[in-house]
Scaffold this motif. Structure first.
Motif, PDB file in Angstrom:
ATOM      1  N   ARG A  40       0.819  -1.218   0.000  1.00 41.95           N
ATOM      2  CA  ARG A  40       0.000   0.000   0.000  1.00 41.95           C
ATOM      3  C   ARG A  40       0.856   1.274   0.000  1.00 41.95           C
ATOM      4  O   ARG A  40       0.496   2.259  -0.628  1.00 41.95           O
ATOM      5  N   LEU A  41       1.967   1.250   0.731  1.00 43.27           N
ATOM      6  CA  LEU A  41       2.739   2.471   0.962  1.00 43.27           C
ATOM      7  C   LEU A  41       3.925   2.655   0.016  1.00 43.27           C
ATOM      8  O   LEU A  41       4.379   3.776  -0.180  1.00 43.27           O
ATOM      9  N   THR A  84      -3.981   0.525   8.909  1.00 38.32           N
ATOM     10  CA  THR A  84      -2.956   1.378   9.515  1.00 38.32           C
ATOM     11  C   THR A  84      -2.093   2.010   8.428  1.00 38.32           C
ATOM     12  O   THR A  84      -1.750   3.194   8.508  1.00 38.32           O
ATOM     13  N   ALA A  85      -1.762   1.235   7.402  1.00 38.99           N
ATOM     14  CA  ALA A  85      -0.970   1.765   6.284  1.00 38.99           C
ATOM     15  C   ALA A  85      -1.724   2.890   5.582  1.00 38.99           C
ATOM     16  O   ALA A  85      -1.138   3.943   5.266  1.00 38.99           O
ATOM     17  N   ILE A  86      -3.000   2.706   5.358  1.00 33.80           N
ATOM     18  CA  ILE A  86      -3.805   3.746   4.706  1.00 33.80           C
ATOM     19  C   ILE A  86      -3.855   4.994   5.581  1.00 33.80           C
ATOM     20  O   ILE A  86      -3.699   6.115   5.086  1.00 33.80           O
ATOM     21  N   ARG A 145     -10.484   3.098  -6.948  1.00 34.59           N
ATOM     22  CA  ARG A 145     -10.357   2.659  -5.559  1.00 34.59           C
ATOM     23  C   ARG A 145      -9.168   3.344  -4.886  1.00 34.59           C
ATOM     24  O   ARG A 145      -9.260   3.786  -3.740  1.00 34.59           O
ATOM     25  N   GLU A 146      -8.046   3.450  -5.593  1.00 37.89           N
ATOM     26  CA  GLU A 146      -6.878   4.117  -5.028  1.00 37.89           C
ATOM     27  C   GLU A 146      -7.144   5.610  -4.810  1.00 37.89           C
ATOM     28  O   GLU A 146      -6.729   6.185  -3.798  1.00 37.89           O
ATOM     29  N   ILE A 147      -7.855   6.222  -5.755  1.00 39.56           N
ATOM     30  CA  ILE A 147      -8.196   7.635  -5.614  1.00 39.56           C
ATOM     31  C   ILE A 147      -9.091   7.833  -4.396  1.00 39.56           C
ATOM     32  O   ILE A 147      -8.912   8.778  -3.624  1.00 39.56           O
ATOM     33  N   ALA A 148     -10.031   6.922  -4.204  1.00 41.13           N
ATOM     34  CA  ALA A 148     -10.921   7.002  -3.048  1.00 41.13           C
ATOM     35  C   ALA A 148     -10.118   6.945  -1.748  1.00 41.13           C
ATOM     36  O   ALA A 148     -10.389   7.691  -0.800  1.00 41.13           O
ATOM     37  N   ALA A 149      -9.110   6.080  -1.704  1.00 44.11           N
ATOM     38  CA  ALA A 149      -8.271   5.981  -0.511  1.00 44.11           C
ATOM     39  C   ALA A 149      -7.460   7.264  -0.308  1.00 44.11           C
ATOM     40  O   ALA A 149      -7.335   7.759   0.814  1.00 44.11           O
ATOM     41  N   ILE A 150      -6.928   7.812  -1.376  1.00 40.99           N
ATOM     42  CA  ILE A 150      -6.120   9.030  -1.280  1.00 40.99           C
ATOM     43  C   ILE A 150      -6.965  10.216  -0.828  1.00 40.99           C
ATOM     44  O   ILE A 150      -6.562  10.994   0.031  1.00 40.99           O
ATOM     45  N   LEU A 151      -8.168  10.340  -1.408  1.00 39.68           N
ATOM     46  CA  LEU A 151      -9.033  11.475  -1.093  1.00 39.68           C
ATOM     47  C   LEU A 151      -9.919  11.220   0.125  1.00 39.68           C
ATOM     48  O   LEU A 151     -10.694  12.089   0.515  1.00 39.68           O
ATOM     49  N   VAL A 155     -15.695   5.130  -3.414  1.00 38.36           N
ATOM     50  CA  VAL A 155     -15.452   4.947  -4.845  1.00 38.36           C
ATOM     51  C   VAL A 155     -16.570   5.618  -5.643  1.00 38.36           C
ATOM     52  O   VAL A 155     -16.321   6.219  -6.695  1.00 38.36           O
ATOM     53  N   ALA A 156     -17.797   5.534  -5.149  1.00 42.85           N
ATOM     54  CA  ALA A 156     -18.922   6.176  -5.828  1.00 42.85           C
ATOM     55  C   ALA A 156     -18.715   7.689  -5.932  1.00 42.85           C
ATOM     56  O   ALA A 156     -19.010   8.291  -6.971  1.00 42.85           O
ATOM     57  N   LYS A 157     -18.190   8.285  -4.868  1.00 44.86           N
ATOM     58  CA  LYS A 157     -17.936   9.726  -4.901  1.00 44.86           C
ATOM     59  C   LYS A 157     -16.850  10.053  -5.923  1.00 44.86           C
ATOM     60  O   LYS A 157     -16.951  11.051  -6.634  1.00 44.86           O
ATOM     61  N   VAL A 158     -15.822   9.217  -6.008  1.00 44.51           N
ATOM     62  CA  VAL A 158     -14.764   9.435  -6.998  1.00 44.51           C
ATOM     63  C   VAL A 158     -15.357   9.386  -8.404  1.00 44.51           C
ATOM     64  O   VAL A 158     -15.044  10.227  -9.250  1.00 44.51           O
ATOM     65  N   GLU A 159     -16.230   8.416  -8.648  1.00 43.78           N
ATOM     66  CA  GLU A 159     -16.865   8.310  -9.963  1.00 43.78           C
ATOM     67  C   GLU A 159     -17.671   9.567 -10.287  1.00 43.78           C
ATOM     68  O   GLU A 159     -17.631  10.071 -11.409  1.00 43.78           O
ATOM     69  N   LYS A 160     -18.386  10.107  -9.305  1.00 46.96           N
ATOM     70  CA  LYS A 160     -19.156  11.338  -9.502  1.00 46.96           C
ATOM     71  C   LYS A 160     -18.232  12.519  -9.760  1.00 46.96           C
ATOM     72  O   LYS A 160     -18.495  13.351 -10.632  1.00 46.96           O
ATOM     73  N   LEU A 161     -17.144  12.601  -8.973  1.00 48.87           N
ATOM     74  CA  LEU A 161     -16.188  13.694  -9.171  1.00 48.87           C
ATOM     75  C   LEU A 161     -15.602  13.653 -10.579  1.00 48.87           C
ATOM     76  O   LEU A 161     -15.482  14.694 -11.238  1.00 48.87           O
ATOM     77  N   LEU A 162     -15.248  12.465 -11.032  1.00 48.62           N
ATOM     78  CA  LEU A 162     -14.675  12.337 -12.378  1.00 48.62           C
ATOM     79  C   LEU A 162     -15.703  12.701 -13.443  1.00 48.62           C
ATOM     80  O   LEU A 162     -15.388  13.440 -14.395  1.00 48.62           O
ATOM     81  N   ALA A 163     -16.919  12.200 -13.303  1.00 47.64           N
ATOM     82  CA  ALA A 163     -17.955  12.490 -14.306  1.00 47.64           C
ATOM     83  C   ALA A 163     -18.265  13.980 -14.351  1.00 47.64           C
ATOM     84  O   ALA A 163     -18.313  14.590 -15.435  1.00 47.64           O
ATOM     85  N   ARG A 164     -18.458  14.581 -13.192  1.00 46.76           N
ATOM     86  CA  ARG A 164     -18.781  16.006 -13.143  1.00 46.76           C
ATOM     87  C   ARG A 164     -17.601  16.863 -13.587  1.00 46.76           C
ATOM     88  O   ARG A 164     -17.768  17.879 -14.254  1.00 46.76           O
ATOM     89  N   GLY A 165     -16.397  16.441 -13.197  1.00 48.03           N
ATOM     90  CA  GLY A 165     -15.208  17.176 -13.606  1.00 48.03           C
ATOM     91  C   GLY A 165     -15.005  17.143 -15.111  1.00 48.03           C
ATOM     92  O   GLY A 165     -14.703  18.163 -15.731  1.00 48.03           O
ATOM     93  N   LYS A 166     -15.206  15.964 -15.709  1.00 42.40           N
ATOM     94  CA  LYS A 166     -15.070  15.860 -17.168  1.00 42.40           C
ATOM     95  C   LYS A 166     -16.144  16.684 -17.879  1.00 42.40           C
ATOM     96  O   LYS A 166     -15.860  17.327 -18.895  1.00 42.40           O
ATOM     97  N   LYS A 167     -17.357  16.679 -17.322  1.00 44.95           N
ATOM     98  CA  LYS A 167     -18.447  17.456 -17.916  1.00 44.95           C
ATOM     99  C   LYS A 167     -18.130  18.946 -17.868  1.00 44.95           C
ATOM    100  O   LYS A 167     -18.277  19.659 -18.859  1.00 44.95           O
TER     101      LYS A 167
END
Length: 176
Positions: A40-41, A84-86, A145-151, A155-167
């Motif tokens: 993970r790290l 713990t790593a996350i 999934r990795e973006i969701a962990a970073i932010l 994962v659903a929120k990441v998908e929404k962020l990407l869709a809205r951001g691209k739009k």
């Protein structure tokens, strides 16, 4: 990983049979937990820290640990190490106060061709959450999934962020 953490953890446990159980737990799972944390790290020292913190957590909560050699205990120890790593990763990100992707986008402005420069400038104008998700996905190559962990979101929120951001990005580029 050394014997120092083992000594510290054993000092936290009062019952002699629990101490013996913890010692078996340590020797059985320390390498597996290190592997999971390092995966993970991608940093040896942070992975060792994650394992040490995980064992401290286990020592304080020995009642959660069943039979040392069981599949349930193995899953428990791996889960503790991964979480713990996350957490350490998130803490390191906050300590460095890094705005994800800003440097990457700014470097794109100065190193790309004209159309790429226009895209990079449009990305810079996006709200921070959209910009972070887009840069992590398309510039740095992380999966959702990795973006969701970073932010630290779903994962659903990441998908929404990407869709809205691209739009929004498409809308900005049409205007240009």
């Amino acid at each position: 990983m050394g014997l120092r953490i083992l000594t510290v953890c054993l000092a936290l446990i009062e019952d002699i049979s629990e101490k013996e159980k913890f010692e078996r737990l340590y020797w059985q799972y320390k390498d597996l937990m290190f592997y999971c944390a390092h995966k993970r790290l991608h940093d040896v020292q942070l992975a060792e820290d994650a394992v040490n913190i995980s064992f401290l957590h286990a020592a304080k909560n020995m009642s959660m640990v069943g039979e040392v050699a069981s599949a349930r205990t193995k899953r428990l120890m791996v889960t503790i190490a991964e979480r713990t790593a996350i957490n350490l990763y998130h803490k390191a990100q906050k300590e460095y106060n890094r705005t994800v992707g800003m440097e990457d986008v700014e470097s794109m402005v100065y190193t790309s061709e004209e159309s790429d420069r226009m895209i990079a400038e449009a990305i810079l104008e996006l709200p921070l959450p959209y910009r972070q998700a887009i840069v992590l996905k398309y510039s740095q190559g992380y999966n959702n999934r990795e973006i969701a962990a970073i932010l630290d979101c779903s994962v659903a929120k990441v998908e929404k962020l990407l869709a809205r951001g691209k739009k929004q990005l498409a809308k900005q580029l049409k205007e240009v």
